[in-house]
Design a protein around this motif. Structure first.
Motif, mmCIF file in Angstrom:
data_model
loop_
_atom_site.group_PDB
_atom_site.id
_atom_site.type_symbol
_atom_site.label_atom_id
_atom_site.label_comp_id
_atom_site.label_asym_id
_atom_site.label_seq_id
_atom_site.Cartn_x
_atom_site.Cartn_y
_atom_site.Cartn_z
ATOM 1 N N MET A 1 -25.793 -4.584 4.618
ATOM 2 C CA MET A 1 -27.097 -4.604 5.285
ATOM 3 C C MET A 1 -27.042 -3.900 6.640
ATOM 4 S SD MET A 1 -28.645 -8.352 4.423
ATOM 5 C CE MET A 1 -30.001 -8.127 5.556
ATOM 6 N N LEU A 2 -25.888 -3.852 7.262
ATOM 7 C CA LEU A 2 -25.743 -3.130 8.522
ATOM 8 C C LEU A 2 -25.319 -1.683 8.305
ATOM 9 C CD1 LEU A 2 -24.057 -5.803 10.769
ATOM 10 C CD2 LEU A 2 -26.417 -5.024 10.818
ATOM 11 N N PHE A 3 -24.659 -1.414 7.207
ATOM 12 C CA PHE A 3 -24.170 -0.067 6.919
ATOM 13 C C PHE A 3 -25.314 0.885 6.576
ATOM 14 C CE2 PHE A 3 -22.291 3.067 3.968
ATOM 15 C CZ PHE A 3 -21.374 3.639 4.831
ATOM 16 N N VAL A 4 -26.238 0.453 5.746
ATOM 17 C CA VAL A 4 -27.344 1.320 5.306
ATOM 18 C C VAL A 4 -28.250 1.718 6.477
ATOM 19 C CG1 VAL A 4 -29.370 1.441 3.819
ATOM 20 C CG2 VAL A 4 -27.240 0.529 2.924
ATOM 21 N N PRO A 5 -28.715 0.783 7.336
ATOM 22 C CA PRO A 5 -29.502 1.221 8.498
ATOM 23 C C PRO A 5 -28.699 2.092 9.468
ATOM 24 C CG PRO A 5 -29.844 -1.088 8.122
ATOM 25 C CD PRO A 5 -28.742 -0.668 7.224
ATOM 26 N N GLY A 6 -27.398 1.888 9.520
ATOM 27 C CA GLY A 6 -26.559 2.748 10.359
ATOM 28 C C GLY A 6 -26.555 4.178 9.853
ATOM 29 N N ILE A 7 -26.497 4.353 8.540
ATOM 30 C CA ILE A 7 -26.564 5.687 7.944
ATOM 31 C C ILE A 7 -27.930 6.316 8.204
ATOM 32 C CG2 ILE A 7 -26.552 6.921 5.733
ATOM 33 C CD1 ILE A 7 -23.801 6.132 6.695
ATOM 34 N N ILE A 8 -28.995 5.525 8.071
ATOM 35 C CA ILE A 8 -30.346 6.035 8.334
ATOM 36 C C ILE A 8 -30.469 6.478 9.784
ATOM 37 C CG2 ILE A 8 -32.776 5.331 8.505
ATOM 38 C CD1 ILE A 8 -32.270 3.574 6.032
#
Length: 79
Positions: A9-16
């Motif tokens: 859940m923290l990795f995906v917004p970090g990529i965005i």
């Protein structure tokens, strides 16, 4: 299992957010992507993606800290 889901859940917004930074950087260095019809639109899309990603990560951290009672409530009366 819950920690893996939280990490994702923290990795995906970090990529965005990182992609938003890349779009803004590419705009400043005149690397135009054909998806966007103007340079200003590309920069604005990158800025929006960056704000959404950082906002989600920040909200996640604030929610976790409030859940663990690490943030003191400002509305309590002081004696």
């Amino acid at each position: 299992m819950a920690r893996i889901i939280a990490a994702l859940m923290l990795f995906v917004p970090g990529i965005i957010s990182a992609f938003g930074i890349k779009l803004m950087r590419d705009t400043l260095f005149d690397d135009f992507h054909p998806i966007f019809f103007h340079v200003v639109v590309q920069f604005f899309a990158g800025f929006v993606l960056f704000i959404i990603g950082i906002g989600f990560i920040g909200g996640f951290i604030v929610h976790r800290d409030r859940k663990r009672q690490l943030i003191k409530n400002k509305n309590k009366k002081r004696d």
